[in-house]
Design an enzyme around this catalytic site. Structure first.
Site, PDB file in Angstrom:
ATOM      1  N   THR A  50      79.841  20.540 133.247  1.00 39.26           N
ATOM      2  CA  THR A  50      78.577  19.891 132.895  1.00 39.26           C
ATOM      3  C   THR A  50      78.874  18.403 132.719  1.00 39.26           C
ATOM      4  O   THR A  50      80.022  18.027 132.499  1.00 39.26           O
ATOM      5  CB  THR A  50      78.018  20.440 131.563  1.00 39.26           C
TER       6      THR A  50
ATOM      7  N   GLU B 110      75.055  26.017 133.685  1.00 34.91           N
ATOM      8  CA  GLU B 110      75.500  27.267 133.059  1.00 34.91           C
ATOM      9  C   GLU B 110      74.770  28.492 133.594  1.00 34.91           C
ATOM     10  O   GLU B 110      75.113  29.618 133.266  1.00 34.91           O
ATOM     11  CB  GLU B 110      75.265  27.189 131.538  1.00 34.91           C
TER      12      GLU B 110
ATOM     13  N   LYS C 102      61.084  12.841 116.750  1.00 35.13           N
ATOM     14  CA  LYS C 102      60.721  13.494 115.486  1.00 35.13           C
ATOM     15  C   LYS C 102      59.944  12.513 114.626  1.00 35.13           C
ATOM     16  O   LYS C 102      60.516  11.627 114.012  1.00 35.13           O
ATOM     17  CB  LYS C 102      61.974  13.977 114.770  1.00 35.13           C
TER      18      LYS C 102
ATOM     19  N   TRP D 105      56.944  17.097 116.074  1.00 34.27           N
ATOM     20  CA  TRP D 105      57.728  16.795 117.260  1.00 34.27           C
ATOM     21  C   TRP D 105      56.821  16.239 118.348  1.00 34.27           C
ATOM     22  O   TRP D 105      55.747  16.784 118.608  1.00 34.27           O
ATOM     23  CB  TRP D 105      58.340  18.071 117.828  1.00 34.27           C
TER      24      TRP D 105
END
Ligand code: ADP
Length: 548
Positions: A186, A331, A442, A447
């Site tokens: 990654t 992944e 935030k 959010w």
């Protein structure tokens, strides 16, 4: 249990190229080469060279399980390496050349690569990094004898030289289908890069699952151009899918700008392009300049980051191109979800379907999804509950290569993998990615989805691209800042942009300020680097604060 009585034959990557050579011998792989000019051959000719290469690898002492690294663009030699390395039971470790040099060194040493194959482009880079590579003992330049440098790396081998001395005949060894075949790290947006080690079995299952979920994308005679690199996440399985389904495969090489891609699509008759949204921005500019799209192009598969609604609308309305939106991760081999229409949705007018395509899609066969809220409870699939998205399936990592710490952090007690994405799932199965956990703004206990605000802002015609990040705020903790790039020749003002946004999002989600920049920083995988943006604007004073 009553056991079934069927033969237990391993699912091996090598069987894919054998099948293509057998069934689609003359279907072409066309490559824009690094040396210049176009190379073309059929799957049968490719299989012959893969046989030579596999024999060469064995001759070089490559053993099952060894990691053989590549630093290469999308080209036929890279494709050959995918198969020859996996075919003999070794592991094709694709290294992303856009990473920082220190990351490449870290990755090659962590993987304990023994051999490195690289394109001409990377000769200066490899010369520089060679002293830092601790385990690589063989270097092969992926070119012909004519292009070999007069001096440089001692003992450097020539790819075409190796092949010319070898027989094309090889009977693939048979081994456990769980044997590793490929490795990809990654990009390490948090901490060091982590290695995802795919098996022959997982790779073939991912290939089958993707074909099963959207068979129409690969129906015979398709001509597919992956802009998504072979060095990242298996180019979304295309190097396996195209030979298996008999699609023509167009490999664009090193130049991925709009004009080059356009020309290649036009001359080779590409009907589908696969890549990240940023690549399509350049291509769409070229459509506009030319006044039309490449003659056969009718499908774009876009993934890797959210595809803005405005981009989907332009492609659908102005160019009659259908956008398939995919979400996934390295992944996950990498596909998790993609646009899948139900029959009643398929009948909707194109612009209605375009709205659905802005969602991240429905799950690919073989991938299970669950939402876990902040209290650790499962969220309902009702389009309302949001939380971290967890995934499970036989094409998803069970842990990272030689990294127990990272593995432990990301696999939960039920064996699911935590994606780090915040999502909602609708009753009818559409996935909505709200944001990456770390990219959420935030604000005052609420959010704000940076993706939602960006999507809304891009409806403003004068904007070429934009990104929303949270900047520190004394009262609200964070407030959104819109960092924007103007479209060529356009002069949008802050007020105009906020006006467009005001009609699309709630007041508390509105960015506190708009900053214009010439370009946005990109990650090694072609996504906007919010990490770099946050660092750049860490001390940014929002207007209200500045006044106060
Ligand atoms: P990296 O680029 O960090 O090496 P990946 O390519 O594996 O890693 O990136 C996976 C992440 O990219 C996902 O977890 C998600 O945050 C983001 N992503 C991928 N596709 C989409 C999409 N269609 N919409 C929104 N985010 C996406």
């Amino acid at each position: 249990m009553l056991r079934g009585m069927m033969m237990d034959r391993p699912l091996l990557v090598s069987s894919v190229i054998d099948y293509a050579a057998d069934v689609y011998p003359d279907v072409e792989i066309v490559s824009n080469t690094v040396e210049g000019g176009i190379h073309r051959y059929g799957y049968k000719a490719s299989r012959e060279r893969i046989g030579r290469l596999a024999n060469a690898l064995i001759g070089l002492g490559v053993k099952p399980g060894d990691r053989v690294a590549t630093l290469a663009w999308n080209g036929y030699r890279h494709f050959e390496l995918y198969y020859a390395i996996a075919g003999i039971g070794a592991v094709c470790h694709t290294i992303n050349p856009r990473l920082f040099p220190e990351q490449m060194t870290y990755i090659a040493n962590h993987a304990e690569d023994t051999t490195l194959f690289f394109d001409l482009t990377f000769l200066p880079l490899v010369e520089k990094l060679k002293p830092s590579f601790k385990t690589i003992n063989t270097y092969v330049l992926m070119t012909d004898r004519e292009h070999m440098p007069a001096n440089g790396i001692a003992g450097l081998l020539c790819y075409e030289g190796l092949l010319s001395e070898m027989s094309p005949d090889i009977v693939w060894p048979e081994f456990d289908e769980n044997a590793a075949c490929a490795l990809c790290y990654t990009s390490g947006t948090t901490g060091e890069p982590k290695g995802v080690l795919y098996s022959n079995r997982s790779m073939l299952l991912h290939t089958f699952f993707l074909i099963a979920t959207r068979p129409d994308l690969f129906a015979h005679n398709r001509t597919i151009l992956p802009v998504v690199p072979l060095f990242h996440a298996n180019a979304w399985s295309l190097p396996y899918i195209t030979p298996l389904t008999g699609c023509k495969f167009i490999l664009p090489g090193a130049k991925l700008d709009g004009p080059t891609l356009y020309d290649l699509m036009e001359t080779e008759g590409a009907d589908a392009g696969w890549g990240v949204p940023t690549v399509w921005l350049g291509l769409i500019d070229e459509f506009k300049k030319k006044g039309r799209k490449p003659r056969n192009l009718r499908q774009i598969l876009s993934g890797g980051s959210a595809v803005p609604q405005a981009m989907i609308d332009t492609l659908t309305r102005d160019y009659d191109i259908e956008v398939t939106h995919g979400w996934g991760m390295t992944e996950m081999s990498p596909v998790g979800t993609l646009t899948v229409f139900r029959p009643e949705e398929q009948k909707l007018p194109p612009m209605e379907r375009a709205k659905l395509s802005a969602k991240q899609g429905r799950r690919m066969f073989g991938v299970d999804l669950k939402i876990i809220d902040e209290q650790g409870n499962r969220g309902a699939h009702d389009g309302e509950a949001s939380g971290e998205l967890f995934v499970r399936g036989s094409t998803i990592v069970s842990g990272y290569f030689n990294n127990e710490d990272a593995s432990r952090k990301q696999i939960d007690s039920e064996g699911w993998f935590g994606t780090g994405d915040v999502a909602k799932i609708q009753k009818d199965g559409w996935l909505l990615i709200v944001d990456r956990t770390k990219d959420l703004v935030k604000s005052g206990g609420e959010w704000i989805s940076s993706i939602d605000v960006e999507n809304a802002a891009l409806a403003c015609k004068g904007l070429a691209n934009c990104a929303v990040i949270g900047v520190p705020h004394p009262k609200w903790h964070e407030r959104p800042l819109l960092v924007a790039v103007k479209a060529p020749g356009a002069e949008p003002t802050k007020a105009e942009i906020l006006d467009v946004l005001g009609s699309k999002i709630a007041k508390w989600q509105m960015p506190d300020d708009v900053v214009f920049v010439d370009a946005l920083p990109m990650t090694a995988t072609g996504k906007i680097s919010k990490k770099d943006l946050r660092a750049k604007f860490a001390d940014y004073q929002l207007p209200e604060q500045a006044q106060g």
